[in-house]
Design a protein around this motif. Structure first.
Motif, PDB file in Angstrom:
ATOM      1  N   TYR A 163       0.853  -1.207   0.000  1.00  0.00           N
ATOM      2  CA  TYR A 163       0.000   0.000   0.000  1.00  0.00           C
ATOM      3  C   TYR A 163       0.882   1.249   0.000  1.00  0.00           C
ATOM      4  O   TYR A 163       0.599   2.215  -0.705  1.00  0.00           O
TER       5      TYR A 163
ATOM      6  N   ILE B 126      -9.372   1.245  -1.692  1.00  0.00           N
ATOM      7  CA  ILE B 126      -9.147  -0.210  -1.648  1.00  0.00           C
ATOM      8  C   ILE B 126     -10.504  -0.915  -1.716  1.00  0.00           C
ATOM      9  O   ILE B 126     -11.460  -0.488  -1.060  1.00  0.00           O
TER      10      ILE B 126
ATOM     11  N   SER C 218     -11.842  -4.738  -0.916  1.00  0.00           N
ATOM     12  CA  SER C 218     -11.340  -5.993  -0.319  1.00  0.00           C
ATOM     13  C   SER C 218     -12.491  -6.781   0.292  1.00  0.00           C
ATOM     14  O   SER C 218     -13.591  -6.248   0.490  1.00  0.00           O
TER      15      SER C 218
ATOM     16  N   TYR D  96      -6.833   4.696   4.216  1.00  0.00           N
ATOM     17  CA  TYR D  96      -7.369   4.608   2.860  1.00  0.00           C
ATOM     18  C   TYR D  96      -8.890   4.547   2.913  1.00  0.00           C
ATOM     19  O   TYR D  96      -9.472   4.214   3.948  1.00  0.00           O
TER      20      TYR D  96
ATOM     21  N   VAL E 249     -12.106   2.584   1.994  1.00  0.00           N
ATOM     22  CA  VAL E 249     -12.274   1.138   1.776  1.00  0.00           C
ATOM     23  C   VAL E 249     -13.744   0.788   1.527  1.00  0.00           C
ATOM     24  O   VAL E 249     -14.621   1.236   2.260  1.00  0.00           O
TER      25      VAL E 249
END
Ligand code: DSN
Length: 418
Positions: free
Chosen positions: A104, A114, A116, A138, A140
């Motif tokens: 990252y 991101i 995930s 970040y 997410v």
């Protein structure tokens, strides 16, 4: 195995170390992320390289006296390249989480996006959980497994990626029992012009042994830990193509870490050497065969497995249908008393909490290392079922001591660290 010098210097620590050896000898480690390394890996990890500072990389260090550190690190790198066919390998991350952190840090700016897998669906803290740096630095969003099948919802992921336009898609999981179709995640990443990171921490050994398809050459970055199925001692690593090599190396050192743990890197080198031997393929295949046998036996006993089975080294049991009043935490506690060490685990559609979840995760890497085959794995599944039933029926006092005796006999038949 004794710790005479520790005993002389520090009896309290010696007691704890010897207690731990005895615990590992006399109980069965079923935590899917654990394994037993060889004595050669143990020796390498406790070597005099613990004394050495070696900031930098082989041939380009910031301190003198690094010739043997260079040899060891280069061996680890070359062996990892041979095992996985990677163009570039960094073996310095202290753990799998630090490996993800390095990727990252190399490729993202704070606030980048991101995508995930949700932790409750088998993801990992370092993939962007709010309690972890990755979820704090970040932006997410998370994808999920299909609630009906328990398999990754690749089409949903693809659509999510197109809509969210992440900078990175993270694949690779901690509690996902099925084969990962890396190419389909690559397609989702391409559709969003995102990088793909495959965190293969759990399955590094299965990939090395040919028992699971490899993400190397498909994902932009492949991260992992080295102490799970690969049995190379505690630590992490990252693989990537040459185009990212400099960015990655700079992100590991000086970006995120100081001196590498050279003694651990020696363990990685020895463990990778062991994994290059033909018998490691048998180990990887047996690990999967054992998980399948265990899963089938649990199903025959009425347990429900997330996704209905397994293709890898773990089974994830959702206790709710078969044992609605027994939590994963209750089961974990009773099983540990019986010598069957595993963890309570969240399941997709979790209705309890991560501290006392609805499932248990059962892994076969460590029992396979101690020589268990499918018959013994079925026996272990039978013992798990007896204990969980006893928790539900309130008969633990009778059942647990009996199971414990059987576990001790199994351990004695398959000794470790003699
Ligand atoms: N703690 C590991 C596991 O149990 O899966 C992941 O880091």
């Amino acid at each position: 195995m004794r710790h005479d010098s520790v005993r002389e210097a520090d009896p309290a620590v010696a007691d704890a170390l010897e207690g731990e050896i005895e615990r590992q000898r006399s109980t069965l480690q079923l935590i899917a992320a654990e394994n037993h390394v060889s004595e050669a890996v143990l020796d390498a990890q406790s070597s005099v390289l613990t004394n050495k500072y070696a900031e930098g990389y082989p041939g380009a260090r910031y301190y003198g006296g690094c010739e043997h550190a260079d040899e060891v690190e280069q061996l680890a790198i070359d062996r990892a390249k041979e095992l996985y066919g990677a163009e570039h390998v960094n073996v310095q991350p202290h753990s799998g989480t630090q490996a993800n952190q390095a990727v990252y840090y190399a490729m993202l700016e704070p606030g980048d996006k991101i995508l995930s897998l949700d932790l409750e669906h088998g993801g990992h803290l370092s993939h962007g959980h709010p309690a972890n740096f990755a979820g704090q630095l970040y932006e997410v969003e998370q994808y999920e497994v299909d609630p009906e099948t328990g398999y990754l919802d690749y089409e949903g992921l693809h659509a999510h990626a197109e809509e969210y336009q992440p900078d990175v898609i993270v694949a690779g999981y901690s509690a996902y029992p099925r084969e990962v179709e890396w190419e389909r995640i690559r397609a989702a990443a391409d559709a969003a012009d995102a990088l793909m990171v495959a965190d293969m921490a759990h399955i590094t050994g299965l990939v090395a042994g040919g028992a699971h398809p490899s993400p190397v050459g498909i994902a932009d970055f492949v991260t992992g830990s080295t102490h799970k199925t690969i049995r190379a001692g505690r630590g992490g690593m990252v693989m990537c193509d040459e185009e990212y090599a400099d960015d990655l190396d700079t992100a590991v050192f000086p970006g995120g870490q100081g001196g590498p743990l050279m003694h651990n890197i020696a363990g990685k080198a020895v463990g990778f050497h062991e994994a290059l031997q033909p018998e490691f393929e048998e180990y990887a295949e047996q690990t999967v065969a054992n998980a399948k046998a265990m899963g089938e036996h649990l199903q025959e006993h009425g347990f429900e497995l997330v996704s209905g089975g397994t293709d890898n080294h773990l089974v994830l049991v959702d206790l709710r249908p078969s044992h609605p009043d027994t939590s994963g935490g209750d089961a974990e506690e009773a099983l540990e008393e019986a010598g069957l060490v595993l963890n309570g685990n969240t399941v997709p559609g979790e209705t309890r909490s991560p501290f006392d979840p609805s499932g248990i995760r059962v892994g076969t890497p460590a029992i396979t290392t101690r020589g268990f085959g499918e018959d013994e794995s079925r026996t272990v599944a039978h013992l798990i079922a007896r204990v969980v039933d006893a928790v539900a029926e309130g008969t633990e006092d009778e059942v647990v001591p009996d199971v414990r005796e059987t576990v001790e006999n199994l351990c004695a038949e398959h000794p470790i660290y003699e």
